[in-house]
Design a protein around this motif. Structure first.
Motif, short mmCIF file in Angstrom:
data_model
loop_
_atom_site.label_atom_id
_atom_site.label_comp_id
_atom_site.label_asym_id
_atom_site.label_seq_id
_atom_site.Cartn_x
_atom_site.Cartn_y
_atom_site.Cartn_z
N PRO A 69 -15.50 4.79 3.60
CA PRO A 69 -16.37 3.61 3.60
C PRO A 69 -15.62 2.31 3.30
CG PRO A 69 -17.42 5.41 2.41
CD PRO A 69 -16.02 5.85 2.71
N GLU A 70 -14.46 2.42 2.67
CA GLU A 70 -13.67 1.23 2.34
C GLU A 70 -12.82 0.77 3.53
OE1 GLU A 70 -13.95 3.87 0.02
OE2 GLU A 70 -15.57 2.57 -0.73
N GLY A 71 -12.81 1.53 4.62
CA GLY A 71 -12.00 1.17 5.77
C GLY A 71 -10.57 1.66 5.64
N LEU A 72 -9.72 1.19 6.54
CA LEU A 72 -8.32 1.60 6.53
C LEU A 72 -7.61 1.03 5.31
CD1 LEU A 72 -7.43 1.01 10.29
CD2 LEU A 72 -7.83 3.22 9.18
N SER A 73 -6.72 1.82 4.71
CA SER A 73 -5.93 1.37 3.58
C SER A 73 -4.69 0.62 4.08
CB SER A 73 -5.49 2.56 2.73
OG SER A 73 -4.57 3.37 3.46
N LYS A 74 -4.01 -0.04 3.16
CA LYS A 74 -2.75 -0.70 3.50
C LYS A 74 -1.75 0.33 4.04
CE LYS A 74 0.96 -3.47 1.45
NZ LYS A 74 1.42 -4.15 0.20
N GLU A 75 -1.77 1.53 3.47
CA GLU A 75 -0.85 2.58 3.93
C GLU A 75 -1.19 3.03 5.35
OE1 GLU A 75 -2.37 2.51 0.92
OE2 GLU A 75 -0.53 1.84 -0.09
N ILE B 277 -1.13 -7.86 8.14
CA ILE B 277 -0.36 -7.22 9.20
C ILE B 277 0.90 -8.01 9.52
CG2 ILE B 277 -0.40 -6.66 11.67
CD1 ILE B 277 -3.38 -5.87 11.24
N THR B 278 0.77 -9.33 9.59
CA THR B 278 1.94 -10.18 9.84
C THR B 278 2.98 -10.02 8.73
OG1 THR B 278 0.51 -11.79 10.97
CG2 THR B 278 2.67 -12.57 10.25
N ASN B 279 2.52 -9.98 7.50
CA ASN B 279 3.43 -9.80 6.37
C ASN B 279 4.14 -8.46 6.44
OD1 ASN B 279 3.93 -8.83 3.38
ND2 ASN B 279 3.91 -11.06 3.33
N LEU B 280 3.39 -7.41 6.76
CA LEU B 280 3.99 -6.08 6.85
C LEU B 280 5.04 -6.02 7.97
CD1 LEU B 280 0.84 -3.83 6.31
CD2 LEU B 280 2.69 -4.27 4.68
N TYR B 281 4.71 -6.58 9.14
CA TYR B 281 5.68 -6.61 10.23
C TYR B 281 6.94 -7.37 9.81
CZ TYR B 281 3.44 -4.60 14.41
OH TYR B 281 2.92 -3.75 15.35
N TYR B 282 6.75 -8.51 9.16
CA TYR B 282 7.90 -9.31 8.75
C TYR B 282 8.84 -8.50 7.87
CZ TYR B 282 10.72 -12.82 6.40
OH TYR B 282 11.79 -13.53 5.90
N HIS B 283 8.29 -7.79 6.89
CA HIS B 283 9.14 -7.04 5.97
C HIS B 283 9.74 -5.79 6.62
CE1 HIS B 283 8.79 -9.42 2.35
NE2 HIS B 283 7.53 -9.64 2.65
#
Length: 421
Positions: free
Chosen positions: A10-16, A51-57
């Protein structure tokens, strides 16, 4: 390549969950220079900032990463907005898109095709322009990131729209918006395969087919201002858009059993500073409000009408005076013909006399608001009765017995009286 991730709880997709999808999208690629194209702050609740932050890193230690926020006609993001949306990415990685100057012509969609998809309502060819960086052969990968959600100009936002409108030029933006306005937003909102979508599909297939472009699409909601990502769709085909639309139609379209007599919409001051953006309150509710009803827009952050000075001047000059009036003014006035996007906005933003539109303001004068044909009241007075911090999304019955329908963020959905649909 097609990667689909749908909510696991119910919380949706996690960061992981999201990070897993992004890593898979990069597998097998040898990269030296990457361009990320996320939305700007007006799509804060898209989760595209994360998502942009994750791609950058994921990329920064071995790849040059440039970031081109898809501003369209919006004003550039401030330093605080960059920080809030994208996190710890250095500001020197961001490039500001200038829709009037930083563009190249990539082709023209022929007029006979336009006529065939608009029932003959528009038969001029449309010149397609994109930011020059999108055509730079030095980029090994271009990642268009954004949210699929009902939209007044195209039906469902994102995919090719993020490229050709978000990073497009004056000609493309103006003509695509006018095509949508002439065809009729209520024929398109919440749907795929609209005329504007077909226009951009054509341009993507014919003019950008050789670019290393992939799409990363989200479907989100934000109850109580907390982002929930219901789906993540990654790939270089149209199937990723279609999969995202299927989920968005379930999550972002709200069918009501009856029409709304009084609708109260809150515009977050950080996100909505102009009626150009704030009139999503009009677009997204117009199919739900009863004839003779009222829309009250809580707009403490609104300080102007247009996102740039020229469009602001045109809105002040002509006002939100109704579809037929604007079409007549368009025929007679060269400044509107040269700024079709502004003309389209004026058409989209009027109720055509079917319901009343009242802006509750504090950082722009009530006289200015009335000058563009909206009603205007004092924000601080109105929120004594319609307090956005205590109202619940949806139907509310107030202490005096009045019933209202409250929407905390119009950008995240579309509301429709199913009896009118």
């Amino acid at each position: 390549m097609e990667l689909f991730f749908r909510e696991q709880s119910p919380e949706g997709l996690s960061k992981e969950d999201i990070l897993k999808g992004l890593k898979q999208s990069l597998e097998g690629k040898t990269l030296k220079k990457v361009l990320l194209i996320p939305p700007d702050f007006t799509r804060f609740h898209s989760n595209a900032g994360l998502i942009t932050n994750l791609y950058y890193h994921l990329l920064k230690d071995h790849v040059q990463v440039d970031i081109l926020p898809a501003l369209g006609t919006h004003e550039p993001m401030s330093s605080s907005e960059l920080d809030e949306m994208y996190g710890d990415i250095p500001h020197d990685r961001f490039i500001v898109h200038n829709w009037r100057e930083d563009i190249v012509h990539v082709g023209e969609v022929p007029g006979d095709y336009i006529a065939s998809i608009t029932d003959g309502l528009w038969d001029r060819g449309v010149g397609m322009e994109v930011n020059r960086l999108i055509m730079d052969p030095n980029y090994d990968l271009i990642v268009s990131i954004g949210q699929v959600v009902p939209h007044e100009v195209i039906g469902m936002a994102n995919h090719a729209k993020n490229v050709f409108v978000g990073c497009g030029g004056k000609t493309t933006i103006n003509q695509s918006h006018m095509i949508g306005a002439v065809y009729g937003m209520e024929r398109m909102m919440g749907k795929d395969f609209t005329p504007v979508r077909k226009l951009l599909d054509y341009a993507l297939e014919h003019f950008l087919k050789d670019r290393p472009l992939i799409f990363v699409l989200t479907v989100t909601t934000a109850p109580k201002n907390v982002i929930k990502t219901h789906g993540l769709f990654i790939g270089d085909t149209r199937k990723v858009l279609e999969a995202a639309i299927e989920v968005s139609q379930q999550k972002n379209i709200n069918f009501l059993d009856r029409g709304i007599k009084k609708c109260v919409v809150y515009l977050d001051p950080k996100e909505f500073k102009s009626t150009w953006l704030g009139n999503k309150s009009v677009y997204r509710t117009r199919m739900a409000i009863q004839d003779g009803g009222e829309l009250i827009v809580l707009a403490a952050g609104v300080t102007k009408f247009g996102e740039d000075q020229r469009i602001d001047q045109l809105i002040r000059k002509y006002g939100y005076c109704g579809r037929l009036n604007v079409l007549e003014l368009f025929k007679q006035n060269e400044d509107l013909q040269k700024n079709m996007g502004a003309a389209a906005h004026l058409i989209h933003s009027s109720s055509d006399g079917r319901f009343n539109i009242t802006y509750a303001v504090k950082n722009i004068t009530k006289e200015e608001v009335r000058g563009v044909h909206f009603n205007a009241v004092d924000y601080d007075e109105v929120v004594k009765k319609y307090d956005p911090t205590t109202l619940e999304p949806g139907w509310n019955t107030l202490s005096d017995g009045e019933e209202i329908f409250f929407i905390p963020n119009p950008a995240l959905g579309l509301w429709i009286d199913k009896n009118r649909f």
